[in-house]
Design a protein around this motif. Structure first.
Motif, PDB file in Angstrom:
ATOM      1  N   GLY A  12      39.509  98.965 -90.080  1.00 10.27           N
ATOM      2  CA  GLY A  12      40.173  97.669 -89.907  1.00 10.27           C
ATOM      3  C   GLY A  12      39.235  96.667 -89.259  1.00 10.27           C
ATOM      4  N   LEU A  15      36.596  95.531 -91.701  1.00 12.32           N
ATOM      5  CA  LEU A  15      37.181  94.626 -92.695  1.00 12.32           C
ATOM      6  C   LEU A  15      37.311  93.211 -92.126  1.00 12.32           C
ATOM      7  N   VAL A  16      37.846  93.120 -90.885  1.00 11.08           N
ATOM      8  CA  VAL A  16      38.002  91.804 -90.262  1.00 11.08           C
ATOM      9  C   VAL A  16      36.642  91.138 -90.069  1.00 11.08           C
ATOM     10  N   LEU A  19      35.502  89.742 -93.287  1.00 12.09           N
ATOM     11  CA  LEU A  19      36.206  88.499 -93.613  1.00 12.09           C
ATOM     12  C   LEU A  19      35.669  87.337 -92.772  1.00 12.09           C
ATOM     13  N   VAL A  20      35.412  87.617 -91.481  1.00 15.31           N
ATOM     14  CA  VAL A  20      34.844  86.559 -90.628  1.00 15.31           C
ATOM     15  C   VAL A  20      33.493  86.125 -91.181  1.00 15.31           C
ATOM     16  N   VAL A  23      34.007  83.832 -94.122  1.00 21.27           N
ATOM     17  CA  VAL A  23      34.407  82.490 -93.698  1.00 21.27           C
ATOM     18  C   VAL A  23      33.218  81.763 -93.078  1.00 21.27           C
ATOM     19  N   GLY A 249      39.081  87.095 -75.859  1.00 15.03           N
ATOM     20  CA  GLY A 249      38.797  85.883 -76.612  1.00 15.03           C
ATOM     21  C   GLY A 249      38.885  84.650 -75.735  1.00 15.03           C
ATOM     22  N   TYR A 286      26.522  82.352 -83.861  1.00 17.72           N
ATOM     23  CA  TYR A 286      27.380  82.376 -82.666  1.00 17.72           C
ATOM     24  C   TYR A 286      28.785  82.837 -83.017  1.00 17.72           C
ATOM     25  N   VAL A 287      29.353  82.293 -84.095  1.00 14.82           N
ATOM     26  CA  VAL A 287      30.717  82.674 -84.498  1.00 14.82           C
ATOM     27  C   VAL A 287      30.782  84.166 -84.814  1.00 14.82           C
ATOM     28  N   CYS A 290      30.611  86.229 -81.555  1.00 17.51           N
ATOM     29  CA  CYS A 290      31.879  86.217 -80.814  1.00 17.51           C
ATOM     30  C   CYS A 290      32.904  87.129 -81.489  1.00 17.51           C
ATOM     31  N   ALA A 291      32.998  87.039 -82.822  1.00 17.46           N
ATOM     32  CA  ALA A 291      33.958  87.875 -83.539  1.00 17.46           C
ATOM     33  C   ALA A 291      33.622  89.349 -83.337  1.00 17.46           C
ATOM     34  N   VAL A 294      34.801  90.439 -79.904  1.00 17.59           N
ATOM     35  CA  VAL A 294      36.257  90.578 -79.828  1.00 17.59           C
ATOM     36  C   VAL A 294      36.715  91.846 -80.548  1.00 17.59           C
ATOM     37  N   VAL A 295      36.184  92.076 -81.756  1.00 15.15           N
ATOM     38  CA  VAL A 295      36.577  93.264 -82.519  1.00 15.15           C
ATOM     39  C   VAL A 295      36.189  94.533 -81.756  1.00 15.15           C
TER      40      VAL A 295
END
Lengths: 315, 291
Positions: A12, A15-16, A19-20, A23, A249, A286-287, A290-291, A294-295
């Motif tokens: 999971g 996968l996230v 997707l990040v 994007v 976050g 950077y994005v 951060c993701a 968090v994950v």
């Protein structure tokens, strides 16, 4: 937690993250108008625009751009900054230590203050102390962390001179110097999390105190201190870990503004400057960073449940 | 049959005045509602209510301390701080309201769709929500502002997109819970169309959790937008919000250290008011506290 569960959670998370990354890649494509022209600026010469288009690979088909970018990311290559021409990965890793130190220090403040306040309020339910802590928690959640930082700097750094007002000191300059620079921003950043922790810990303590085993222990003459150590803190560990996971976050986002207030040149400052300069490779890096944090933290939180509470291990 | 079904939904509708009465019975919530109404009045009529023109400069009277003439003193251009706070209320309040409106416009239909259709629709929308939620609110907003460019409008859109998963999840959860109820199955049984069921039975029953979530999000959105304006990415001069006022005040902290206090207090009170109202509605409709 079973091995199968861990694999599912990992899947999971991956996968996230994918997707990040998708994007994030699309960020440049989604810029209204011609991205190369926008990045180069309105007054840029045609040659400059073409140079940027070529550097970002915008002249190639989107699928090819994406695959090149994705394989780069998988190898840890996030491209080069449009302004400094340095690799994005090393730029981010260089800026990360102050930000991570700030976030971790804020967590330490939040746990120390929040859990203590929550246990005190829970043990003294209905007293003036309980009411005072609840009101302060409500207030703490409503206060913008960057405003708290301004006030703390005004009073304790500029006014009383107890702490340095600005910047970050690396640990190599001595632990004391390092810590004294971190105290004010960490308190400002950790305050809202402390308030959230205090609320949840209080609820948990109130709940534990109604349990039959606590009554039994009390009847056998157990002291409050023993109860806190033996039952209350253990039970409170679960909401504490949950809240900390949910707040990662918020803390990471909060470092952006706190860094701006205190003048720490960490990841947040890097991100804001990159947005103002339209340095997209750095923003994308950077994005993604951060993701990933968090994950990863959420994964660790999931695994921790099994460690704290044996009942979850089989679930 | 229709009459029986309507009777089933009637409690949800009748309880609306009861909920309002219960919320207003709490002093803190009543004061908060009064405060928000006052802000709305200031936001609309600020120009006429403010004691001074918020844009008139008096360079001979810069950084004046609080006085009867200037309640909160004057700023770096000698402008009246109290009037500027009143004037900035409009942007400060309307920006999060529009953001939350955008979040509802995205999250409500998608949440209903995911709950009603299930299957792949649910799987895809759920993953999209996870993706947005994997980014800290401020980081995600920063990324969107990076794409659209700095400014008030792009900030409002960015925050709206970032908060849409929060609305989506609440709507989806509440809608799923409602569809399990007998009166929905009864409506299905009597041949009520899916759209009618949605409008007449599902929507009124998810209104309460949606209202709680939007109220709480108002406070969070205000803080995120204040942060962006403080960073110089949101409201641009000559427009002002409490966030951008804090930025200006902090830049002059050596000349007027107390100048950061008034906009900050206005912000804290506003967020506090929205949180208090949200909590009161939640308690009144008997929802569990968020964890």
């Amino acid at each position: 937690m079973s091995g199968r569960m861990i694999v599912r959670r990992l899947g999971g998370g991956v996968l996230v993250l994918w997707l990040v990354s998708l994007v994030t890649f699309l960020m440049v494509q989604l810029i209204p108008g011609d991205p190369a022209q926008v990045i180069a600026g309105e007054n840029a010469s045609a040659a400059d625009v073409e140079r940027i288009r070529e550097r970002l690979g915008l002249d190639r088909p989107v699928i090819e751009q994406y695959l090149t970018w994705l394989f780069g990311v998988l190898r840890g290559d996030l491209g080069r900054s449009l302004f400094t021409d340095r690799p994005v990965t090393s730029t981010i890793l260089l800026a990360a230590p102050p930000t991570l130190a700030l976030a971790v220090a804020a967590i330490v403040v939040a746990v120390l203050v929040g859990v203590t306040a929550g246990v005190l309020a829970g043990l003294a339910q209905g007293s003036w102390l309980d009411r005072a802590i609840s009101s302060l928690a409500t207030l703490g959640i409503a206060m913008p962390s960057f405003w708290v930082a301004m006030l703390l700097v005004s009073v304790f750094a500029l006014g009383l001179g107890w702490f340095p007002a600005t910047s970050y000191a690396p640990m190599s300059r001595g632990l004391g110097t390092w810590a004294s620079h971190l105290v004010l921003p960490a308190v400002a950043l950790g305050l809202a999390t402390a308030a959230e922790l205090a609320r949840h810990t209080r609820g948990c303590v109130a709940d534990v105190l109604t349990r039959p085993y606590v009554r039994t222990a009390r009847a056998r003459g157990a002291t409050t201190g023993w109860l806190v150590r033996r039952h209350i803190l253990r039970n409170a560990a679960i909401p504490v870990v949950t809240v900390l996971g949910l707040q990662t976050g918020r803390l990471l986002g909060g470092t952006i503004v706190i860094e701006a207030v205190v003048g720490i040149s960490g990841l947040g400052t890097l991100a804001v400057n990159s947005v103002l300069q339209r340095d997209y490779p750095v923003i994308q890096g950077y994005v993604l960073f951060c993701a990933a944090v968090v994950v990863l933290i959420n994964l660790i939180v999931d695994l921790t449940y099994g460690w704290i509470n044996p009942k979850v291990r089989t679930a | 049959m229709t009459a029986a079904v309507q009777q089933e939904t009637a409690p949800a509708r009748r309880s609306r005045t009861r909920v309002l009465r219960e919320v207003l019975r709490k002093p803190a919530a009543a004061v908060s509602i009064g405060y928000v109404l006052l802000l709305v009045v200031l936001a609309i009529g600020g120009r006429w209510i403010a004691p001074h023109d918020p844009d008139v400069q008096d360079l001979g009277n810069r950084f004046a301390g609080p006085s009867l003439e200037h309640w909160f003193g004057t700023d770096d251009f000698g402008r009246d701080v109290a009037s500027r706070i009143i004037n900035a209320a409009a942007v400060t309040i309307s920006a999060p309201a529009i953001s939350v409106g955008i979040a509802v416009a995205i999250g409500l239909p998608l949440g209903l769709w995911a709950a009603v259709r299930g299957g792949w629709v649910d799987a895809i929308t759920g993953r999209l929500a996870d993706t947005v939620l994997a980014l800290p609110a401020l980081v995600g907003a920063l990324a969107i502002v990076a794409v659209l460019g700095p400014g008030l409008v792009t900030t409002m859109i960015a925050v709206g997109i970032i908060f849409s998963p929060a609305i989506f999840r609440v709507v989806r959860g509440a809608a799923l819970a409602v569809t399990e109820e007998t009166f929905i199955r009864a409506a299905d049984a009597v041949g009520s169309s899916r759209r009618r069921t949605l409008w007449v039975h599902v929507l009124p029953n998810i209104a309460a959790p949606l209202l709680v979530q939007t109220t709480i999000l108002m406070g969070v959105a205000l803080l995120v937008e204040a942060s962006l304006s403080f960073l110089g990415l949101g409201v641009q001069p000559p427009d002002a919000s409490w966030g951008s006022m804090l930025k200006a005040a902090y830049a002059n902290q050596f000349d007027a250290p107390y100048a950061v206090v008034p906009p900050g207090i206005a912000m804290v009170l506003t967020v506090l008011a929205f949180n208090t109202i949200g909590d009161a509605i939640r308690d009144a409709v008997g929802l569990r506290r968020r964890t």
